[in-house]
Scaffold this active site. Structure first.
Site, short mmCIF file in Angstrom:
data_model
loop_
_atom_site.label_atom_id
_atom_site.label_comp_id
_atom_site.label_asym_id
_atom_site.label_seq_id
_atom_site.Cartn_x
_atom_site.Cartn_y
_atom_site.Cartn_z
N ARG A 40 -12.61 -4.62 -8.22
CA ARG A 40 -11.93 -4.81 -6.39
C ARG A 40 -13.76 -5.06 -5.95
O ARG A 40 -13.76 -3.88 -5.58
CB ARG A 40 -10.88 -3.75 -6.01
CG ARG A 40 -10.60 -4.45 -4.92
CD ARG A 40 -10.33 -3.74 -4.45
NE ARG A 40 -10.41 -2.45 -3.17
CZ ARG A 40 -9.80 -1.52 -2.43
NH1 ARG A 40 -8.43 -2.50 -1.71
NH2 ARG A 40 -10.41 -0.71 -2.09
N TYR A 61 -11.19 2.68 9.97
CA TYR A 61 -12.78 3.03 8.90
C TYR A 61 -13.36 2.00 7.57
O TYR A 61 -13.54 2.26 7.10
CB TYR A 61 -12.49 4.13 7.86
CG TYR A 61 -11.22 4.60 7.07
CD1 TYR A 61 -10.65 4.12 5.88
CD2 TYR A 61 -10.20 5.19 7.74
CE1 TYR A 61 -9.24 4.36 5.26
CE2 TYR A 61 -9.53 5.54 7.74
CZ TYR A 61 -9.07 4.40 5.44
OH TYR A 61 -7.52 4.65 5.32
N LYS A 62 -12.43 0.94 7.91
CA LYS A 62 -12.21 -0.48 6.88
C LYS A 62 -13.75 -1.33 7.11
O LYS A 62 -14.85 -0.98 7.85
CB LYS A 62 -11.11 -0.79 6.36
CG LYS A 62 -10.42 -0.10 5.23
CD LYS A 62 -8.86 0.22 4.85
CE LYS A 62 -8.71 0.64 4.09
NZ LYS A 62 -7.20 0.88 3.98
N ASP A 86 0.89 -4.40 8.48
CA ASP A 86 0.06 -3.68 8.41
C ASP A 86 -1.35 -4.81 8.48
O ASP A 86 -1.61 -5.47 7.83
CB ASP A 86 -0.28 -2.86 7.10
CG ASP A 86 -0.96 -1.91 7.42
OD1 ASP A 86 -1.83 -1.95 7.38
OD2 ASP A 86 -1.06 -1.02 6.98
N PHE A 145 0.55 -1.66 0.27
CA PHE A 145 0.02 0.22 -0.48
C PHE A 145 1.28 1.13 0.12
O PHE A 145 1.89 1.34 1.05
CB PHE A 145 -1.00 0.04 0.89
CG PHE A 145 -1.53 1.11 1.22
CD1 PHE A 145 -2.93 0.98 0.54
CD2 PHE A 145 -1.75 2.17 1.61
CE1 PHE A 145 -4.55 1.21 0.01
CE2 PHE A 145 -2.65 3.33 1.57
CZ PHE A 145 -4.33 2.80 0.98
#
Ligand SMILES: *Cc1c(COP(=O)(O)O)cnc(C)c1O
Length: 406
Positions: A365, A218-219, A193, A124
């Protein structure tokens, strides 16, 4: 696979009632909870109470009376069981990016003479950029190795192996046990992570003997846009941990107002500035809901959902290239496909109320947040995708533009 199959699976789903605990818009199929989790129905009332009651009425007294001052530790303790950590090993603060900086700095302090931070190309972006910032200060050196070459790249210069457990684009997982052991055998520390794992994919930080971890609020934890993140420090490092953002809220006694920094015990020293209470309060509602369901039930449903999508898509679109691993145990709670028109297809899906996302340059995705996605959602999305690809419905000028946020 038919709509009836999907409805049968929904009827038998032990988590089916949790969908009602989220405020999802009518007529939308939401397969992007891996990017921004849905709104729990309890969040607005909780925020109203914090804003009007605790802030408006309680004013500064609420730091003590509403226990705002320990909110980062309290919500961290609720996240801990989702990732195989103990309550006092996890704290909620800042963003993932900032926590990466703090923990990379801590690892460099703990491995004097070693400067290399080892990661993989295509990790990421923020994870790689945070190394670049320390590199520009002359403190770190970035080394990237493809997944199969990581172990060979672990030499005596490596201070830290830093990887993302579930790859954001491909959805594949790393073997946390094996890589952690390999890095520690080479004298390095390990930072995982967990942004695409926490709340959907089982993680056991204790069992893999991880040193550090970070994760996103927030996921799958449904904390809201820009929700604060979390950070983990294994208890064995609590005494020695020294991180570079030595702000007053990480001080052992912030309200002694002394001139010299002295770190708070354990993970609390990862705090830098004043915690954003509204953000953590919203995150707490999301975490409570996910913790109530429990990670094992979430993971089982996540695998069933992604398998159902994969089978529907394979049946209707045999030529569509799956980028994610076939084995549901080798991937996170998502499926990614490659298509040269991925952006336009994604726009065409969104126009029909089916929300997935596009990742540059050619990845479509779909995330399956197990707390609220149904098998019917998955069926409708696969059907919509097949229709858009087979009829070339994506081939319209309005689907060619690229939004600022994809
Ligand atoms: C979402 C995500 C982040 C988010 O970082 P922020 O600084 O909190 O915006 C970081 N790393 C990974 C792997 C992610 O998926």
């Amino acid at each position: 696979m038919t709509l009836e199959d999907a409805r049968r699976l929904d009827a038998a789903d032990p988590l089916r009632d949790y969908r009602e605990r989220f405020d999802l818009p009518e007529g939308v199929v939401y397969l992007d909870g891996n990017s921004l989790g849905a709104l729990p129905k309890d969040t607005p009332a909780r925020l109203e109470q914090v804003v009007r009651g605790e802030w408006g009425n309680g004013l500064i007294r609420s730091w003590n009376d509403a226990d705002w001052i320990t909110l980062p530790q309290r919500v961290g303790a609720k996240i801990a069981p989702l990732i195989g950590a103990e309550a006092d090993e996890v704290i909620v603060c800042d963003s993932v990016s900032v926590n990466l900086f703090k923990l990379i700095g801590a690892a460099l302090n703990m491995r004097p003479g070693r400067k290399v931070i080892l990661s993989e190309p295509g990790n990421f972006p923020t994870d790689l950029y945070m190394i670049a910032g320390l590199e520009a200060q002359g403190l770190a050196e970035r080394r990237l190795a493809a997944p199969g070459d990581l172990e060979a790249a672990l030499d005596g210069d490596v201070a830290l192996l830093m990887l993302t457990h579930v790859h954001y684009k491909a959805g594949r997982t790393h073997d946390m046990v094996r890589l952690t052991r390999a890095a520690q055998d080479a004298g390095a520390l390990v930072l995982w992570d967990l942004s695409h794992s926490g709340g959907a994919v089982p993680v056991d930080l204790a069992a893999c003997n991880a040193d550090f971890a970070v994760g996103c609020g927030y996921k799958y934890l449904n904390g809201g846009p820009g929700a604060p993140a979390y950070a983990y420090v294994a208890k064995r490092h609590h005494a020695a941990l020294s991180q570079p953002l030595t702000g007053w809220m990480g001080h052992a006694a912030p309200f002694a107002f002394t001139d010299d920094y002295a770190p708070a015990p354990g993970a609390s020293r990862l705090l830098a500035g004043t915690p954003g209470i509204l953000g953590i309060a919203a995150l707490e509602v999301g975490v409570d809901l996910i913790a109530e369901i429990g990670i094992n039930r979430l993971a089982a449903k996540s695998r069933a959902l992604s398998e159902f999508f994969r089978k529907c898509a394979a049946e209707k679109l045999p030529d569509l290239e799956l980028v994610s691993p076939l084995d549901p145990l080798a991937r996170g709670s998502q499926l990614s496909f490659r298509h040269t028109q991925a952006n336009a297809i994604c726009q065409a899906l969104i126009a029909r109320g089916i929300i997935g996302d596009f990742r540059d340059p050619d990845i479509l995705r779909f995330g399956f947040a197990p707390a609220y996605v149904s098998f019917e959602d998955v069926f409708l999305a696969a059907e919509g995708l097949a229709d858009i690809i087979s009829t070339r419905a994506w081939d319209k000028p309005e689907f060619q533009q690229r939004a600022a946020v994809t």
